[in-house]
Write a protein that holds these residues in place. Structure first.
Motif: not given
Length: 327
Positions: A302-319
């Motif tokens: 939810a939100g325009d930007w609140e859920g955007l990832p940090g660099r270490a979180e990029l692997a959360l989706l898709g894996t």
């Protein structure tokens, strides 16, 4: 005499109007609680890049009011550098965002005559003088006022002349101006852009041939835009993913499959991911992949930007399997 200390340049500079967004989980006419957020295409991109570890400056104008203070505090908290002006005589713009149904969100703007609409070339001149690897612009700012339009034109010309990459997102807003008005202003800006970003229905606003011309398809419009000197034409397709056209060819990437919760800000999230990968030296395919990935974070939170990832979180989706808890 003490030598002047030059301020370091940043990875990305952007500017525009940020507003307070008051969000409703249901019809506004029914009343209920509203939550307060910062909204603005340019500041969304700024936050997205800052979270991914890049140095970012946002320039803009806010009112000398609690709403403006809220915006500045939120951006500072996200690590975004500010080049701003506060205006006592104007109010910070406000928008109401209504989740009318599960599939339809409506925005109601209260920004006419706002502090943000007074943004002018002088407001961005200092930020430009410190240098930036990328200048990111959107068509929204050009629609706000004549002075804001001049600021966009001035910045695009100055940054391109200084060797910076100019990223230009068409970002057409029908509540601000007509397509014909937008075409007259935005099409001339393309000659300064190294990267043009648009949804598939926005290409006709910047191509030499109007999108209403018979038989004008995407490939023809892209060819015209590339012929103007643009190096990359990035086409956002929402749930269908995205494409990138260059003189060397075309690349496509499907959207990352996620549960969609809130699509507002997804295009800005995609742009932040794409430009982040560009700054990291990734190839076109790598930039496209990070763009669809950050877009997926946006629509699944939810939100325009609140859920955007940090660099270490990029692997959360898709894996991580859908519905799983990472322990």
């Amino acid at each position: 005499m003490t030598a002047a200390v030059e301020r370091p340049s940043v990875d990305l500079l952007t500017f525009g109007e940020s507003m307070v967004s008051l969000r409703s989980a249901g019809p506004l006419s029914a009343g209920g609680a509203l939550t307060m957020h910062v909204a603005g295409a340019e500041s969304n991109v700024a936050v997205g890049l800052a979270r991914l570890g890049h140095s970012v400056t946002w320039a803009g104008v806010v009112g000398a009011d609690p709403h403006g203070e809220f915006i500045l505090r939120q951006l500072r908290a996200e690590g975004v550098r500010l080049e701003h002006r506060e205006v006592a005589a104007r109010r910070t713009g406000v928008m109401f965002l209504e989740q009318r149904t599960a599939d339809v969100t409506r925005a109601f703007y209260y920004r006419s005559g706002s502090a943000g609409s007074t943004l002018c070339p002088e407001d961005v001149e200092q930020a430009l003088s410190t240098g930036a690897r990328i200048l990111h612009l959107t068509g929204i700012t050009a629609a706000l006022s004549l002075e804001s339009r001049k600021a966009v034109e001035y910045a695009a010309e100055q940054a391109a002349g200084a060797g910076a990459v100019v990223s230009f997102d068409v970002n057409y807003r029908s509540k601000l101006w007509s397509r014909e008005e937008a075409r007259k202003v935005l099409a001339p800006l393309v000659r300064h852009a190294g990267i043009l970003i648009a949804s598939d229905d926005e290409l006709g606003l910047v191509a030499a041939a109007p999108d209403s011309a018979p038989g004008t398809g995407e490939s023809a419009m892209v060819a015209e835009i590339l012929g103007l000197g643009v190096r990359e034409v990035v086409v956002k397709r929402g749930a269908a993913g995205a494409s990138v056209h260059t003189p060397e060819g075309r690349w496509d990437a499907p959207a990352v499959p996620v549960t969609s919760i809130d699509t507002v800000g997804a295009g800005d999230a995609f742009t932040a991911g794409y430009l982040s990968a560009l700054l990291d030296g990734a190839d076109v395919a790598g930039r496209l992949q990070r763009g669809v990935l950050t877009g997926a974070f946006a629509v699944s939170t939810a939100g325009d930007w609140e859920g955007l990832p940090g660099r270490a979180e990029l692997a959360l989706l898709g894996t991580t399997p859908s519905g799983a808890t990472q322990r």
